[in-house]
Design a protein around this motif. Structure first.
Motif, PDB file in Angstrom:
ATOM      1  N   UNK A 186       1.932 -13.360 -10.436  1.00 42.52           N
ATOM      2  CA  UNK A 186       1.403 -13.323 -11.651  1.00 42.52           C
ATOM      3  C   UNK A 186       2.779 -13.540 -12.442  1.00 42.52           C
ATOM      4  N   UNK A 187       2.669 -14.393 -13.575  1.00 36.59           N
ATOM      5  CA  UNK A 187       3.747 -14.653 -14.577  1.00 36.59           C
ATOM      6  C   UNK A 187       3.157 -14.257 -16.047  1.00 36.59           C
ATOM      7  N   UNK A 191       3.332 -13.418 -23.686  1.00 37.98           N
ATOM      8  CA  UNK A 191       2.162 -12.345 -23.699  1.00 37.98           C
ATOM      9  C   UNK A 191       0.918 -12.722 -23.165  1.00 37.98           C
ATOM     10  N   UNK A 192       0.848 -14.001 -22.341  1.00 39.83           N
ATOM     11  CA  UNK A 192      -0.298 -14.278 -21.706  1.00 39.83           C
ATOM     12  C   UNK A 192      -0.056 -13.979 -20.282  1.00 39.83           C
ATOM     13  N   UNK A 193      -0.860 -13.318 -19.427  1.00 42.86           N
ATOM     14  CA  UNK A 193      -0.453 -13.164 -17.924  1.00 42.86           C
ATOM     15  C   UNK A 193      -1.344 -14.503 -17.320  1.00 42.86           C
ATOM     16  N   UNK A 215      -6.222  -6.353 -17.105  1.00 44.74           N
ATOM     17  CA  UNK A 215      -5.316  -7.117 -18.033  1.00 44.74           C
ATOM     18  C   UNK A 215      -6.186  -7.375 -19.241  1.00 44.74           C
ATOM     19  N   UNK A 216      -7.462  -8.023 -18.855  1.00 38.00           N
ATOM     20  CA  UNK A 216      -8.696  -8.320 -19.901  1.00 38.00           C
ATOM     21  C   UNK A 216      -9.138  -6.947 -20.614  1.00 38.00           C
ATOM     22  N   UNK A 217      -9.290  -5.937 -19.940  1.00 39.07           N
ATOM     23  CA  UNK A 217      -9.619  -4.959 -20.548  1.00 39.07           C
ATOM     24  C   UNK A 217      -8.565  -4.165 -21.323  1.00 39.07           C
ATOM     25  N   UNK A 218      -7.422  -4.494 -21.246  1.00 34.64           N
ATOM     26  CA  UNK A 218      -6.017  -4.147 -22.114  1.00 34.64           C
ATOM     27  C   UNK A 218      -6.215  -4.945 -23.215  1.00 34.64           C
ATOM     28  N   UNK A 219      -7.043  -6.106 -23.465  1.00 38.91           N
ATOM     29  CA  UNK A 219      -6.939  -6.917 -24.552  1.00 38.91           C
ATOM     30  C   UNK A 219      -5.880  -8.008 -24.353  1.00 38.91           C
ATOM     31  N   UNK A 220      -5.362  -8.316 -23.180  1.00 40.33           N
ATOM     32  CA  UNK A 220      -4.198  -9.205 -23.053  1.00 40.33           C
ATOM     33  C   UNK A 220      -5.006 -10.425 -22.654  1.00 40.33           C
ATOM     34  N   UNK A 221      -4.281 -11.816 -22.899  1.00 38.44           N
ATOM     35  CA  UNK A 221      -4.764 -13.099 -22.768  1.00 38.44           C
ATOM     36  C   UNK A 221      -4.373 -13.401 -21.268  1.00 38.44           C
ATOM     37  N   UNK A 263      11.938  -4.820 -15.173  1.00 37.71           N
ATOM     38  CA  UNK A 263      10.467  -4.785 -15.080  1.00 37.71           C
ATOM     39  C   UNK A 263      10.157  -4.691 -16.734  1.00 37.71           C
ATOM     40  N   UNK A 264       9.427  -5.815 -17.115  1.00 43.21           N
ATOM     41  CA  UNK A 264       8.896  -6.005 -18.529  1.00 43.21           C
ATOM     42  C   UNK A 264       7.925  -5.074 -18.949  1.00 43.21           C
ATOM     43  N   UNK A 265       7.466  -5.101 -20.146  1.00 48.38           N
ATOM     44  CA  UNK A 265       6.360  -4.112 -20.714  1.00 48.38           C
ATOM     45  C   UNK A 265       5.211  -4.289 -20.214  1.00 48.38           C
ATOM     46  N   UNK A 266       4.537  -5.659 -19.989  1.00 48.48           N
ATOM     47  CA  UNK A 266       3.460  -6.000 -19.567  1.00 48.48           C
ATOM     48  C   UNK A 266       3.183  -5.402 -18.102  1.00 48.48           C
TER      49      UNK A 266
END
Ligand code: PDD
Length: 285
Positions: A186-187, A191-193, A215-221, A263-266
């Motif tokens: 995954x990349x 801000x989008x996964x 990711x979806x339940x965290x509100x991430x696109x 490792x990044x924030x997401x």
């Protein structure tokens, strides 16, 4: 406690487990498999793994000999017999034993093999620092969605990984990232996964599905589409998902630093969500 093996309904010590040289799994790689791990002694996402085992077997016109309830009982019994703190369960179903002929008969009885071995989770320091990967051309066949025991391309990729002393191979097909040799990729882009779509080019990972839902339940696109090799190097974050790797940041690919080289924030957020998900009794069979 010795490792546990299971053959066609019977548990035996691993050292005594034997199958015929005429098994079609041995001669043709004519079979499917699953790898499941436990958390606190209970299998994670067993339903998802059994559903995929059914899909893989159906795609090969192979009838699984057990119901999901029977599989679940055998898996639980294997875990109990092995009694490791954490276990890795390997299930393999081949078309069975028959005189060698490429074409098969519907009469052949499938061979079911299961092993239960100790699982050693990845070192926490790898999770904290992230890992290095290399890209390798994806030379696999056109049905990577089937979890077949034909793993030659993956075997060769993993050997290159070992020789290069990196953690994983990221496979590239016609300039696009498909997945890892033993994981999904995954990349994160602005801000989008983003991850390769389900279909014949990738194995639809059970961990992949869990992480996309988190990711979806965290509100991430979330976008399920292919990313080019060029865009991979310029991603804000890259990470792997899989039964054995969980959620693992990749901080260097082909010697190039990804994101900030840490490792990044997401990925950190999704790894934390994944840890709490596997701590939930509801996720365990
Ligand atoms: N492999 N893609 C490939 C090619 C894989 O081999 C795997 C897992 C995955 C991740 O799938 P899951 O999240 O369901 O584990 C993706 C196992 C661990 C193996 O072959 O050992």
């Amino acid at each position: 406690m010795p490792d546990v093996a299971f053959i066609n309904g019977t548990f035996v010590p691993l050292a005594e487990a034997k199958v015929s040289i005429e098994d079609r799994g041995f001669q043709f790689g004519d079979g499917v498999y699953e790898v499941i791990r436990t958390y606190r002694g209970r299998p994670f996402a067993l339903e998802g793994h059994l559903a995929r085992l059914h899909r893989s077997a159906t795609a090969l016109d192979l009838a699984l000999p057990y119901s999901n309830a029977e599989w679940t009982d055998y898996v639980r019994e294997g875990i109990k017999r092995a009694s490791y703190p954490e276990a890795k369960i390997y299930i393999q179903v081949t078309r069975g034993v028959a005189p060698r002929d490429h074409a098969y008969s519907a009469e052949t009885t499938p061979t079911v093999v299961m092993t239960v071995r100790e699982f050693h989770p990845l070192d926490r320091s790898l999770q904290a620092a992230g890992v290095e990967a290399m890209t390798i051309e994806d030379i696999r066949w056109g049905r990577c969605d089937i979890k077949s025991v034909n793993l030659l391309a993956n075997v060769l990729a993993r050997q290159q990984v070992r020789q290069a002393q990196v953690f994983e191979a990221i496979l590239i097909k016609e300039g696009l990232v498909t997945e890892g040799a033993v994981s999904n990729v995954m990349v994160v882009q602005r801000g989008t996964v983003v991850t390769a779509p389900e279909g014949p080019r990738i194995l639809s990972g059970v961990t992949r599905a869990t992480v996309l839902n988190l990711a979806r339940s965290e509100g991430l696109p979330v976008q399920e589409r292919f990313v080019s090799q060029a865009d991979l190097y310029h991603a804000d974050e890259v990470f792997l998902t899989g039964t054995t790797v969980e959620v693992l940041a990749v901080v260097r690919i082909d010697g190039k630093i990804i994101g900030g080289g840490r490792p990044g924030p997401i990925v950190q957020r999704l790894a934390a969500c994944f840890t709490s998900r596997v701590s939930s009794p509801l996720a365990l069979a």
